[in-house]
Design a protein around this motif. Structure first.
Motif, PDB file in Angstrom:
ATOM      1  N   CYS A   8       0.840  -1.205   0.000  1.00 56.47           N
ATOM      2  CA  CYS A   8       0.000   0.000   0.000  1.00 56.47           C
ATOM      3  C   CYS A   8       0.867   1.244   0.000  1.00 56.47           C
ATOM      4  O   CYS A   8       1.659   1.459   0.907  1.00 56.47           O
ATOM      5  N   SER A  58     -11.694   8.805   5.319  1.00 57.26           N
ATOM      6  CA  SER A  58     -11.213   8.320   6.609  1.00 57.26           C
ATOM      7  C   SER A  58     -11.060   9.514   7.542  1.00 57.26           C
ATOM      8  O   SER A  58     -11.360  10.644   7.182  1.00 57.26           O
ATOM      9  N   ALA A  94     -14.212   4.053   1.162  1.00 48.55           N
ATOM     10  CA  ALA A  94     -13.341   2.951   1.579  1.00 48.55           C
ATOM     11  C   ALA A  94     -13.731   1.650   0.874  1.00 48.55           C
ATOM     12  O   ALA A  94     -12.864   0.818   0.574  1.00 48.55           O
ATOM     13  N   GLU A  95     -15.006   1.481   0.585  1.00 54.63           N
ATOM     14  CA  GLU A  95     -15.475   0.268  -0.101  1.00 54.63           C
ATOM     15  C   GLU A  95     -14.843   0.148  -1.495  1.00 54.63           C
ATOM     16  O   GLU A  95     -14.484  -0.938  -1.939  1.00 54.63           O
ATOM     17  N   ALA A  97     -11.956   1.457  -2.423  1.00 55.33           N
ATOM     18  CA  ALA A  97     -10.543   1.134  -2.205  1.00 55.33           C
ATOM     19  C   ALA A  97     -10.375  -0.357  -1.901  1.00 55.33           C
ATOM     20  O   ALA A  97      -9.479  -1.016  -2.434  1.00 55.33           O
ATOM     21  N   SER A  98     -11.252  -0.889  -1.063  1.00 56.99           N
ATOM     22  CA  SER A  98     -11.127  -2.308  -0.703  1.00 56.99           C
ATOM     23  C   SER A  98     -11.424  -3.213  -1.896  1.00 56.99           C
ATOM     24  O   SER A  98     -10.833  -4.289  -2.023  1.00 56.99           O
ATOM     25  N   LYS A  99     -12.291  -2.776  -2.792  1.00 52.86           N
ATOM     26  CA  LYS A  99     -12.577  -3.567  -3.990  1.00 52.86           C
ATOM     27  C   LYS A  99     -11.321  -3.694  -4.854  1.00 52.86           C
ATOM     28  O   LYS A  99     -11.038  -4.766  -5.393  1.00 52.86           O
ATOM     29  N   VAL A 101      -8.263  -3.635  -3.775  1.00 49.79           N
ATOM     30  CA  VAL A 101      -7.377  -4.570  -3.065  1.00 49.79           C
ATOM     31  C   VAL A 101      -7.769  -6.011  -3.388  1.00 49.79           C
ATOM     32  O   VAL A 101      -6.914  -6.841  -3.734  1.00 49.79           O
ATOM     33  N   VAL A 102      -9.054  -6.311  -3.318  1.00 53.19           N
ATOM     34  CA  VAL A 102      -9.532  -7.671  -3.601  1.00 53.19           C
ATOM     35  C   VAL A 102      -9.254  -8.033  -5.056  1.00 53.19           C
ATOM     36  O   VAL A 102      -8.769  -9.133  -5.355  1.00 53.19           O
TER      37      VAL A 102
END
Length: 169
Positions: A8, A58, A94-95, A97-99, A101-102
């Motif tokens: 990251c 955040s 944030a959702e 961003a996390s997508k 990452v996945v």
């Protein structure tokens, strides 16, 4: 061996921002480490990808507000910068961003870099350094330049453009 490493980082590694030098330096270090690891581990089948995040929703924006002492010589500039950032930054949820990452973790052919950013900072990072300095300084009104200084910057920009100067010109 086979595997995957996701590192990251931040768009601030390629377009450092004022009043965040330690943060920007640490993210640039992460990118250097990641690039080296990717090249070292390639023969082993371990993929290394960098996730370059822009602003993500955040608490960081509220945590850093007013970090400098009011009597600091930089207090006025920091306030201008933060006012600009808080009103123009378009943090992604944030959702989202996390997508990314996945997706990076599960991709059959992972990219070396994933830029996760809606702010346009990546475009500024592609400019020659002197242009980025001029744009950021002008937009944020962080400093006042004399007519001669502005003329010198314009001349340098013309010269860079004529020579096809690379980014760090």
């Amino acid at each position: 061996a086979k595997g995957r490493i996701l590192m990251c980082s931040s768009i601030a590694a390629i377009f450092p921002i004022p009043f965040a030098a330690p943060y920007c330096a640490s993210k640039a270090a992460v990118e250097g480490l990641s690039d080296s690891l990717r090249r070292e581990l390639r023969p082993t089948g371990v993929d290394v990808s960098i996730l370059e995040f822009g602003p993500v929703q955040s608490e960081i924006f509220t945590k850093t507000r007013g970090a400098l002492a009011l009597d600091s010589p930089y207090a006025e500039q920091e306030t201008k910068f933060q006012d600009f950032t808080f009103t123009t930054a378009r943090p992604i949820p944030a959702e989202k961003a996390s997508k990314v990452v996945v997706d990076a973790m599960l991709s059959r052919r992972p990219r070396t870099r994933y830029t996760v950013n809606d702010s346009g900072a990546a475009l500024l990072g592609a400019l020659p350094d002197t242009w980025g300095d001029a744009v950021l300084g002008t937009v944020l009104r962080l400093y006042r330049l004399s007519g001669k200084e502005l003329d010198d910057i314009r001349e340098k920009m013309r010269e860079d453009r004529m020579r096809g100067q690379p980014r760090n010109g």
